[in-house]
Write a protein that holds these residues in place. Structure first.
Motif, PDB file in Angstrom:
ATOM      1  N   GLY A 104      -5.269  29.658 -31.609  1.00 40.69           N
ATOM      2  CA  GLY A 104      -5.794  30.389 -30.459  1.00 40.69           C
ATOM      3  C   GLY A 104      -6.083  29.531 -29.250  1.00 40.69           C
ATOM      4  O   GLY A 104      -6.696  29.991 -28.296  1.00 40.69           O
ATOM      5  N   VAL A 105      -5.645  28.285 -29.265  1.00 40.75           N
ATOM      6  CA  VAL A 105      -5.870  27.384 -28.136  1.00 40.75           C
ATOM      7  C   VAL A 105      -4.760  27.606 -27.095  1.00 40.75           C
ATOM      8  O   VAL A 105      -3.581  27.639 -27.425  1.00 40.75           O
ATOM      9  CB  VAL A 105      -5.882  25.907 -28.606  1.00 40.75           C
ATOM     10  CG1 VAL A 105      -6.031  24.963 -27.430  1.00 40.75           C
ATOM     11  CG2 VAL A 105      -6.981  25.687 -29.621  1.00 40.75           C
ATOM     12  N   GLU A 106      -5.161  27.763 -25.853  1.00 42.02           N
ATOM     13  CA  GLU A 106      -4.211  27.973 -24.767  1.00 42.02           C
ATOM     14  C   GLU A 106      -3.759  26.619 -24.215  1.00 42.02           C
ATOM     15  O   GLU A 106      -4.586  25.776 -23.886  1.00 42.02           O
ATOM     16  CB  GLU A 106      -4.901  28.785 -23.671  1.00 42.02           C
ATOM     17  CG  GLU A 106      -3.951  29.479 -22.748  1.00 42.02           C
ATOM     18  CD  GLU A 106      -4.692  30.386 -21.789  1.00 42.02           C
ATOM     19  OE1 GLU A 106      -4.861  31.564 -22.120  1.00 42.02           O
ATOM     20  OE2 GLU A 106      -5.127  29.887 -20.742  1.00 42.02           O
ATOM     21  N   ARG A 107      -2.448  26.433 -24.136  1.00 45.44           N
ATOM     22  CA  ARG A 107      -1.879  25.188 -23.598  1.00 45.44           C
ATOM     23  C   ARG A 107      -1.019  25.502 -22.388  1.00 45.44           C
ATOM     24  O   ARG A 107      -0.100  26.305 -22.481  1.00 45.44           O
ATOM     25  CB  ARG A 107      -1.032  24.482 -24.653  1.00 45.44           C
ATOM     26  CG  ARG A 107      -1.871  23.973 -25.784  1.00 45.44           C
ATOM     27  CD  ARG A 107      -1.073  23.055 -26.632  1.00 45.44           C
ATOM     28  NE  ARG A 107      -2.004  22.448 -27.573  1.00 45.44           N
ATOM     29  CZ  ARG A 107      -1.918  21.218 -27.976  1.00 45.44           C
ATOM     30  NH1 ARG A 107      -0.947  20.463 -27.557  1.00 45.44           N
ATOM     31  NH2 ARG A 107      -2.798  20.739 -28.808  1.00 45.44           N
ATOM     32  N   VAL A 108      -1.318  24.863 -21.281  1.00 45.22           N
ATOM     33  CA  VAL A 108      -0.562  25.071 -20.048  1.00 45.22           C
ATOM     34  C   VAL A 108       0.653  24.146 -20.065  1.00 45.22           C
ATOM     35  O   VAL A 108       0.541  22.959 -20.351  1.00 45.22           O
ATOM     36  CB  VAL A 108      -1.442  24.786 -18.805  1.00 45.22           C
ATOM     37  CG1 VAL A 108      -0.659  24.971 -17.526  1.00 45.22           C
ATOM     38  CG2 VAL A 108      -2.666  25.680 -18.818  1.00 45.22           C
TER      39      VAL A 108
END
Length: 128
Positions: free
Chosen positions: A43-47
């Motif tokens: 669930g970690v957002e990575r740009v």
């Protein structure tokens, strides 16, 4: 934590317009808002900044890739300088012959100056 629906990454004029609209945002926030991110299993957002930058460059119409051959081999760029080899020969590389659209068997006249060598293609029209 509310789940944000991932949007399709913007491209072209839509991307440029959105980036201008978000002028007060950080570059990471701009990339995220334009859809250039992924969500990991945890669930970690990575740009994805590289995809974002590449999309911006493409949207601006900047061509970074040169026209490489069908094999995808680019080689070195022409420097317009050559050195005399240990056997006394001068080798003109393929970057120059490709740039001039030369074919095997094309002939040149060599004229020597005080500190220069001129090559004039036999049968070519004078362009100068």
């Amino acid at each position: 934590m509310a789940t944000k629906k991932k949007i399709e990454p913007l491209t072209g004029d839509a991307l440029l317009a959105k980036v201008k609209e978000l002028d007060t945002y950080t570059k990471e926030e701009k990339a995220r808002e334009c859809g250039y991110y992924t969500v990991t299993k945890n669930g970690v957002e990575r740009v994805n900044m590289m995809k974002f930058y590449n999309a911006l460059i493409e949207a601006e119409g900047v061509e970074l890739d040169s026209n490489t051959s069908a094999q995808g081999r680019g080689g070195r760029a022409a420097t317009y300088r050559i050195s005399v080899q240990s056997n006394g020969n001068l080798l003109i590389g393929s970057a120059y012959t490709k740039k001039m659209s030369l074919q095997p068997g094309d002939e040149f006249e060599i004229s020597l100056g005080r500190k220069h060598i001129h090559l004039k293609q036999v049968g070519a029209d004078d362009e100068e």
